[in-house]
Every structure is written in C-alpha cells, then in structure tokens.
Design a protein around this motif. Structure first.
Motif, PDB file in Angstrom:
ATOM      1  N   GLY A  24      41.016  51.791  35.799  1.00  0.00           N
ATOM      2  CA  GLY A  24      40.547  51.810  37.180  1.00  0.00           C
ATOM      3  C   GLY A  24      40.937  50.593  37.983  1.00  0.00           C
ATOM      4  O   GLY A  24      40.819  50.582  39.214  1.00  0.00           O
ATOM      5  N   LEU A  25      41.393  49.538  37.296  1.00  0.00           N
ATOM      6  CA  LEU A  25      41.846  48.320  37.957  1.00  0.00           C
ATOM      7  C   LEU A  25      43.249  47.980  37.456  1.00  0.00           C
ATOM      8  O   LEU A  25      43.523  48.057  36.258  1.00  0.00           O
ATOM      9  CB  LEU A  25      40.900  47.148  37.668  1.00  0.00           C
ATOM     10  CG  LEU A  25      39.506  47.226  38.293  1.00  0.00           C
ATOM     11  CD1 LEU A  25      38.607  46.148  37.705  1.00  0.00           C
ATOM     12  CD2 LEU A  25      39.581  47.083  39.810  1.00  0.00           C
ATOM     13  N   ILE A  26      44.113  47.608  38.359  1.00  0.00           N
ATOM     14  CA  ILE A  26      45.487  47.250  38.029  1.00  0.00           C
ATOM     15  C   ILE A  26      45.723  45.802  38.428  1.00  0.00           C
ATOM     16  O   ILE A  26      45.437  45.398  39.563  1.00  0.00           O
ATOM     17  CB  ILE A  26      46.498  48.154  38.758  1.00  0.00           C
ATOM     18  CG1 ILE A  26      46.253  49.624  38.416  1.00  0.00           C
ATOM     19  CG2 ILE A  26      47.927  47.750  38.405  1.00  0.00           C
ATOM     20  CD1 ILE A  26      46.440  49.966  36.962  1.00  0.00           C
ATOM     21  N   LYS A  27      46.265  45.020  37.499  1.00  0.00           N
ATOM     22  CA  LYS A  27      46.578  43.617  37.770  1.00  0.00           C
ATOM     23  C   LYS A  27      48.053  43.459  38.094  1.00  0.00           C
ATOM     24  O   LYS A  27      48.910  44.025  37.420  1.00  0.00           O
ATOM     25  CB  LYS A  27      46.220  42.746  36.556  1.00  0.00           C
ATOM     26  CG  LYS A  27      46.469  41.263  36.765  1.00  0.00           C
ATOM     27  CD  LYS A  27      46.106  40.469  35.516  1.00  0.00           C
ATOM     28  CE  LYS A  27      46.373  38.984  35.720  1.00  0.00           C
ATOM     29  NZ  LYS A  27      46.084  38.197  34.502  1.00  0.00           N
ATOM     30  N   ASN A  28      48.327  42.700  39.126  1.00  0.00           N
ATOM     31  CA  ASN A  28      49.706  42.335  39.447  1.00  0.00           C
ATOM     32  C   ASN A  28      50.158  41.286  38.446  1.00  0.00           C
ATOM     33  O   ASN A  28      49.742  40.133  38.500  1.00  0.00           O
ATOM     34  CB  ASN A  28      49.793  41.786  40.872  1.00  0.00           C
ATOM     35  CG  ASN A  28      51.213  41.441  41.286  1.00  0.00           C
ATOM     36  OD1 ASN A  28      52.130  41.394  40.452  1.00  0.00           O
ATOM     37  ND2 ASN A  28      51.408  41.210  42.571  1.00  0.00           N
ATOM     38  N   GLN A  29      51.016  41.664  37.502  1.00  0.00           N
ATOM     39  CA  GLN A  29      51.425  40.767  36.419  1.00  0.00           C
ATOM     40  C   GLN A  29      52.337  39.650  36.892  1.00  0.00           C
ATOM     41  O   GLN A  29      52.649  38.735  36.136  1.00  0.00           O
ATOM     42  CB  GLN A  29      52.139  41.578  35.326  1.00  0.00           C
ATOM     43  CG  GLN A  29      51.300  42.714  34.761  1.00  0.00           C
ATOM     44  CD  GLN A  29      50.086  42.241  33.987  1.00  0.00           C
ATOM     45  OE1 GLN A  29      49.970  41.080  33.637  1.00  0.00           O
ATOM     46  NE2 GLN A  29      49.168  43.155  33.717  1.00  0.00           N
TER      47      GLN A  29
ATOM     48  N   VAL B 280      40.841  57.307  40.578  1.00  0.00           N
ATOM     49  CA  VAL B 280      40.072  57.203  39.331  1.00  0.00           C
ATOM     50  C   VAL B 280      38.619  56.837  39.604  1.00  0.00           C
ATOM     51  O   VAL B 280      37.692  57.342  38.955  1.00  0.00           O
ATOM     52  CB  VAL B 280      40.714  56.155  38.389  1.00  0.00           C
ATOM     53  CG1 VAL B 280      39.816  55.872  37.195  1.00  0.00           C
ATOM     54  CG2 VAL B 280      42.084  56.625  37.924  1.00  0.00           C
ATOM     55  N   ILE B 281      38.396  55.988  40.592  1.00  0.00           N
ATOM     56  CA  ILE B 281      37.079  55.403  40.857  1.00  0.00           C
ATOM     57  C   ILE B 281      36.207  56.275  41.753  1.00  0.00           C
ATOM     58  O   ILE B 281      34.981  56.355  41.558  1.00  0.00           O
ATOM     59  CB  ILE B 281      37.249  54.006  41.513  1.00  0.00           C
ATOM     60  CG1 ILE B 281      38.017  53.057  40.587  1.00  0.00           C
ATOM     61  CG2 ILE B 281      35.902  53.415  41.898  1.00  0.00           C
ATOM     62  CD1 ILE B 281      37.347  52.804  39.263  1.00  0.00           C
TER      63      ILE B 281
ATOM     64  N   TYR C  64      33.124  40.120  44.841  1.00  0.00           N
ATOM     65  CA  TYR C  64      34.298  40.726  45.464  1.00  0.00           C
ATOM     66  C   TYR C  64      34.864  41.843  44.595  1.00  0.00           C
ATOM     67  O   TYR C  64      35.280  42.891  45.096  1.00  0.00           O
ATOM     68  CB  TYR C  64      35.362  39.662  45.723  1.00  0.00           C
ATOM     69  CG  TYR C  64      36.562  40.201  46.450  1.00  0.00           C
ATOM     70  CD1 TYR C  64      36.529  40.369  47.831  1.00  0.00           C
ATOM     71  CD2 TYR C  64      37.703  40.584  45.758  1.00  0.00           C
ATOM     72  CE1 TYR C  64      37.616  40.892  48.509  1.00  0.00           C
ATOM     73  CE2 TYR C  64      38.794  41.108  46.428  1.00  0.00           C
ATOM     74  CZ  TYR C  64      38.743  41.259  47.803  1.00  0.00           C
ATOM     75  OH  TYR C  64      39.819  41.791  48.460  1.00  0.00           O
ATOM     76  N   ILE C  65      34.870  41.646  43.270  1.00  0.00           N
ATOM     77  CA  ILE C  65      35.389  42.668  42.359  1.00  0.00           C
ATOM     78  C   ILE C  65      34.507  43.909  42.395  1.00  0.00           C
ATOM     79  O   ILE C  65      35.000  45.042  42.440  1.00  0.00           O
ATOM     80  CB  ILE C  65      35.478  42.138  40.919  1.00  0.00           C
ATOM     81  CG1 ILE C  65      36.333  40.875  40.851  1.00  0.00           C
ATOM     82  CG2 ILE C  65      36.046  43.210  40.000  1.00  0.00           C
ATOM     83  CD1 ILE C  65      37.765  41.077  41.220  1.00  0.00           C
ATOM     84  N   VAL C  66      33.197  43.706  42.365  1.00  0.00           N
ATOM     85  CA  VAL C  66      32.278  44.837  42.437  1.00  0.00           C
ATOM     86  C   VAL C  66      32.484  45.585  43.750  1.00  0.00           C
ATOM     87  O   VAL C  66      32.535  46.827  43.784  1.00  0.00           O
ATOM     88  CB  VAL C  66      30.819  44.361  42.291  1.00  0.00           C
ATOM     89  CG1 VAL C  66      29.846  45.511  42.579  1.00  0.00           C
ATOM     90  CG2 VAL C  66      30.579  43.801  40.893  1.00  0.00           C
ATOM     91  N   GLN C  67      32.598  44.845  44.834  1.00  0.00           N
ATOM     92  CA  GLN C  67      32.790  45.476  46.141  1.00  0.00           C
ATOM     93  C   GLN C  67      34.118  46.222  46.208  1.00  0.00           C
ATOM     94  O   GLN C  67      34.237  47.260  46.864  1.00  0.00           O
ATOM     95  CB  GLN C  67      32.714  44.422  47.251  1.00  0.00           C
ATOM     96  CG  GLN C  67      32.647  44.998  48.659  1.00  0.00           C
ATOM     97  CD  GLN C  67      31.414  45.870  48.867  1.00  0.00           C
ATOM     98  OE1 GLN C  67      30.306  45.466  48.499  1.00  0.00           O
ATOM     99  NE2 GLN C  67      31.599  47.065  49.420  1.00  0.00           N
ATOM    100  N   LEU C  68      35.133  45.676  45.515  1.00  0.00           N
ATOM    101  CA  LEU C  68      36.439  46.331  45.464  1.00  0.00           C
ATOM    102  C   LEU C  68      36.304  47.740  44.899  1.00  0.00           C
ATOM    103  O   LEU C  68      36.900  48.704  45.419  1.00  0.00           O
ATOM    104  CB  LEU C  68      37.396  45.504  44.602  1.00  0.00           C
ATOM    105  CG  LEU C  68      38.853  45.946  44.519  1.00  0.00           C
ATOM    106  CD1 LEU C  68      39.551  45.758  45.861  1.00  0.00           C
ATOM    107  CD2 LEU C  68      39.587  45.147  43.438  1.00  0.00           C
ATOM    108  N   LEU C  69      35.493  47.886  43.844  1.00  0.00           N
ATOM    109  CA  LEU C  69      35.276  49.196  43.242  1.00  0.00           C
ATOM    110  C   LEU C  69      34.462  50.100  44.168  1.00  0.00           C
ATOM    111  O   LEU C  69      34.742  51.303  44.292  1.00  0.00           O
ATOM    112  CB  LEU C  69      34.574  49.049  41.895  1.00  0.00           C
ATOM    113  CG  LEU C  69      35.377  48.372  40.781  1.00  0.00           C
ATOM    114  CD1 LEU C  69      34.521  48.208  39.531  1.00  0.00           C
ATOM    115  CD2 LEU C  69      36.627  49.174  40.456  1.00  0.00           C
TER     116      LEU C  69
ATOM    117  N   ASP D  64      34.327  49.916  47.417  1.00  0.00           N
ATOM    118  CA  ASP D  64      35.206  50.293  48.530  1.00  0.00           C
ATOM    119  C   ASP D  64      36.154  51.417  48.125  1.00  0.00           C
ATOM    120  O   ASP D  64      36.616  52.194  48.980  1.00  0.00           O
ATOM    121  CB  ASP D  64      36.019  49.090  49.007  1.00  0.00           C
ATOM    122  CG  ASP D  64      35.171  48.065  49.747  1.00  0.00           C
ATOM    123  OD1 ASP D  64      34.039  48.415  50.151  1.00  0.00           O
ATOM    124  OD2 ASP D  64      35.635  46.917  49.921  1.00  0.00           O
ATOM    125  N   ALA D  65      36.461  51.475  46.822  1.00  0.00           N
ATOM    126  CA  ALA D  65      37.340  52.541  46.318  1.00  0.00           C
ATOM    127  C   ALA D  65      36.559  53.827  46.063  1.00  0.00           C
ATOM    128  O   ALA D  65      37.144  54.819  45.596  1.00  0.00           O
ATOM    129  CB  ALA D  65      38.035  52.087  45.040  1.00  0.00           C
TER     130      ALA D  65
END
Length: 477
Positions: free
Chosen positions: A314-319, A347-348, A368-373, A375-376
């Motif tokens: 559900g989360l993608i990191k820019n490597q 997915v979310i 911010y991470i929780v809000q990111l989810l 918002d999705a």
C-alpha cells in the motif's frame, strides 16, 4: 521505521581482509554491502609488503572512490575498511576511518564500530600527560592507550588498552604482520569472520559483507575476544574473560540487512516473527496489512500471516531518494516525505488498514504518514509497532543520547495516538521481541541489550551517568 526528519542512524561498518590478492577491491565490495551502516565517509587501508597505505574521504563509498586510480594505487594482500556514521565526533575529514598512524617504529590502522562511554574522561587524562589528538572521534583513544602501554608485545599492548576503555566496540586493526580483531565484553556490536575461497580470511560487521566476497562463514566474534589473523592462520585469544552477552537488539529490529545472520539468527526471519508475535499480542479488526518500506516489510508480512489478513503493498518508496535528504523545516520535510513515499490509492481506498512499522523513535512525521493513507481513502489506520516503545537513549554507538529526542519518553501511548491521528496504536512487548529473536543465553534478557526500552543498561555509563539518571527518572514517570 517511519520517515523522520532525521532517521535513527546506524553506527558504522567495519571490514577486513587477510591473505588475498586485490584486497582493496574485496574490501570495497565488502564495504558496499555495509553502506547502510554509514553514509558520511569511507576509507580503505592496505598492507603492501609490510608498508601500509590508504585513502579515505567524506561521502558515500562510490563517491569516495569515484576515480579508478584511488583503488588502483592501493595494493597488497590485506586491508581494512570503514563506512562511518558519526555517533561520536564531527563529520570531518580528520575523523574519517580507518585511522592511520605512522610512527617511527611502527605503522598501524584501526577501524571502529561503536561508542566508548568513558571517552571524555580518558581523553582528558591523556591530554594532561601531553597527548595530542588529531581527531574528535573516540576511536583514536585506543591508539594513545596502546602507545602508553609498557607491555612488550603489540597484542599485549592492545589487551592493556582494551581493559581501560568501556562501552560498545568492535575494532579491526591492521599492522605490518597481522589483522587484529577485538570485541567489547558484552558483544554489543556484531562482528563475524569468514574464510575466503583462496584461503585467506574476511572480517565484517555483518555476514552479508562476507557473502559479497564469497567468504564462507566461520564464526561470530565473541565478547571479550582478541583474534589475531596472519600468515600462520587465526589465533583466538581474550583480552578479558569477564563477559556477558548483550547484543544490540536494534540490530535485529532495524539496523542490519535482512540477509545477514547475527549469532546464528537470520535478521529477516526474526523481523517476520516480530510481526507474528505483534499480531498475536495486538490484533485488530481490519481489511489489509501494509508495511512501511523497507525495514518494516518483514514484520508486516508476519503480522498479515498470523492475523489471516491480506498483505498489500500500500506504500511505495522512491528508492532513488538519498537517506541524507534532510530539510531544515517541517513544511519542507513533509514535502520530502511525499517524494520519498506514495500511497497506492487503489489498494488503500475504502479499507481499514493495519500500518506496521519496526520502531518509532522521534515520530515527527508519523502523523503525516497516517494522513497520507487517509487521504488515499483509508477508512481507519491502526498503527502497530514491531518493537517496544523506545524510551531511553543509547550510548553504545547509536545517535540518540537524550531522552528529549524520544517521543515515547515524553508522551503516553494515547497522546502519541492522538498526535499521529491513528485509530489505534500498539507496540510489541519485550517478551514478544525476545521470543522473536530467539537467542538462548542464560540471562534474564536472553543475551540482548534492551536498554532502549527498559533503561537496564548492561554496562556502567561513566561519562553519561548524570545524564542517564535524569533520563531514567523521566522514562519511569
């Protein structure tokens, strides 16, 4: 670990080779596998027919050795290398390791992973008798103590010096005639030895670096050991027999690479078991499990497996975002997080999400991470942490030396949940962590340093005692 404006930083990585051609290239490969342990500087020192020579500089390993001639001009059948994160001492060229000492009667180089808890006291004493320090790193102290020793043999001088220092340390030293390895009396920092296909030896902070040079694992260095490797083979000695294993638990939780084995325990498997135990201890009604890339993914997988919930990316990191990307204010930090991490909306959306993280230290962007989810399109976000609350500072080689930096030392679980905006927040218990790692030592803590979570430090803290007494009081209130 949830992305913070300054993530919890690894200690350092050390690597050594004895008895192999092109030792500088093997050392480069080994250090490349240890780059996650330090990104501020790197260096290599080689032994070429009894003469030591080296190159070191600030930056990532590939940046330091960005020209072929930097490696080409190093040669010999033995070498040591180091990648550094400055837990003690500033990030400047004088502190870049391996530290190299060229005296009229001897040469040697040393690489150090860890932190000395009586460094301030020792440095003051040494300066009072006229010693001059070329760096601000605590690593240099060992050299001065070696030079002051009245013993005749070099290895006896090292033993004499090691008995005077306290804290967590893994040392690798290179002389004209040997590669010398030493570990502190509690084994706080990991160190392993492997046999090279051509017959020589490799020493590394993690076994993943042994794999990188095709070295077959031989043994872990044990607490209090002093090991001498030379053309005659490997001799196992001890600088002290007063030992008790207390390996850093954060190596298993966050620091080490998943493909490394520490004391016979695979890091990936232990992290997955942390997630399994977390699901058993702190279940929640939800639709999917999502891990935070990258070190939290094994725990998320374990949580999903034990709970019977689907595990989703559900989360993608820019490597391609560097770990050193640090912004000066919260607004820019949040924008950098958006560049580092993206939610997969399809997915979310419409789901109750279990968000699994390996640990929460400062927690400044958790909200911010929780809000990111949300918002999705997440209906609920339940935060589950695969380690106990990080309440106490570290003094053995991690860059947290003040409880004020630790959110769990300042706030209750409910206060943290509210700050993060999560629908629930739960942590793995100490018992669950110990069980997941699965070491079998006859001690109450099963051979693990759990001081980050309970304030029970395995060694005296000397120069930090006054600070610690205040932190312990804060943590237990």
């Amino acid at each position: 670990m949830l992305f913070n404006e300054k993530e919890l930083s690894e200690e350092c990585g050390v690597f050594g080779i004895w008895g192999a051609e092109s030792s500088q290239y093997l050392t480069y490969l080994g250090l490349h596998s240890l780059q996650h342990r330090g990104q501020e500087s790197a260096g290599i020192v080689c032994n070429d027919s009894g003469k030591l020579q080296g190159y070191r500089n600030l930056g990532l390993l590939s940046q330091v050795f960005d020209k072929p001639e930097y490696l080409e001009r190093l040669s010999g059948n033995s070498a040591i290398g180091h990648v550094r994160y400055s837990t003690a001492g500033e990030n400047k060229i004088e502190n870049v390791q391996p530290l190299f000492f060229d005296f009229s009667n001897e040469q040697f180089a040393l690489a150090h992973n860890g932190n000395l808890t009586n460094a301030i006291t020792l440095k003051k004493k040494l300066e009072q008798v006229g010693d001059i320090f070329i760096s601000s790193s605590d690593s240099e102290i060992l050299m001065h103590l070696i030079r002051h020793s009245k013993k005749k043999l070099f290895e006896d001088k090292i033993k004499d010096a090691l008995k005077q220092i306290q804290g967590g340390f893994a040392y690798v030293l290179l002389t004209k005639g040997s590669l010398i390895v030493a570990l502190d009396s509690h084994g706080l920092r990991p160190l392993s030895i492997g046999k090279l296909p051509e017959g020589g030896y490799a020493v590394a902070s993690e076994t993943c670096a042994l794999d990188a040079v095709s070295a077959e694992f031989v043994r872990d260095v044990q607490p209090g050991e002093l090991i001498i490797i030379n053309d005659d083979g490997m001799k196992i000695d001890h600088w002290t027999n007063d030992t008790k294993m207390a390996i850093c638990s954060m190596e298993y939780i966050y620091f080490a690479r998943p493909d490394s084995n520490i004391l016979g325990v695979n890091v990936h498997i232990s992290r997955k078991k942390m997630g399994i135990n977390l699901a058993k201890e702190k279940p929640v009604a939800a639709d999917i499990v999502v891990g935070i890339p990258n070190s939290s993914l094994p725990a998320a997988s374990g949580y999903a497996e034990a709970s019977g919930l689907p595990y989703e990316m559900g989360l993608i990191k820019n490597q391609y975002m560097g770990r050193e990307f640090i912004q000066p204010n919260q607004s820019l930090r949040e924008k950098s997080v958006r560049q580092k991490l993206a939610a997969v909306r399809s997915v979310i959306k419409g789901k109750k999400v279990v968000l699994v993280d390996d640990s929460i230290v400062r927690g400044t962007t958790c909200a911010y991470i929780v809000q990111l989810l949300k918002d999705a399109g997440a209906i609920e976000v339940h935060l589950r942490v695969a380690s106990p609350p990080f309440k106490y500072p570290s003094f053995y080689g991690i860059d947290i030396q003040d409880s004020k930096e630790l959110i769990a030392a300042q706030k209750t679980k409910e206060e943290m949940r509210q700050q993060f905006g999560a629908d629930s927040l739960e942590f793995l218990s100490e018992k669950g962590l110990i069980s997941a790692i699965g070491l079998n030592f006859d001690t109450p803590y099963q051979g693990l340093d759990l001081s980050y979570f309970n304030g029970d430090y395995p060694t005296p803290l000397y120069d930090y005692e006054e600070k610690v007494s205040k932190d312990l009081k804060i943590g237990k209130e």
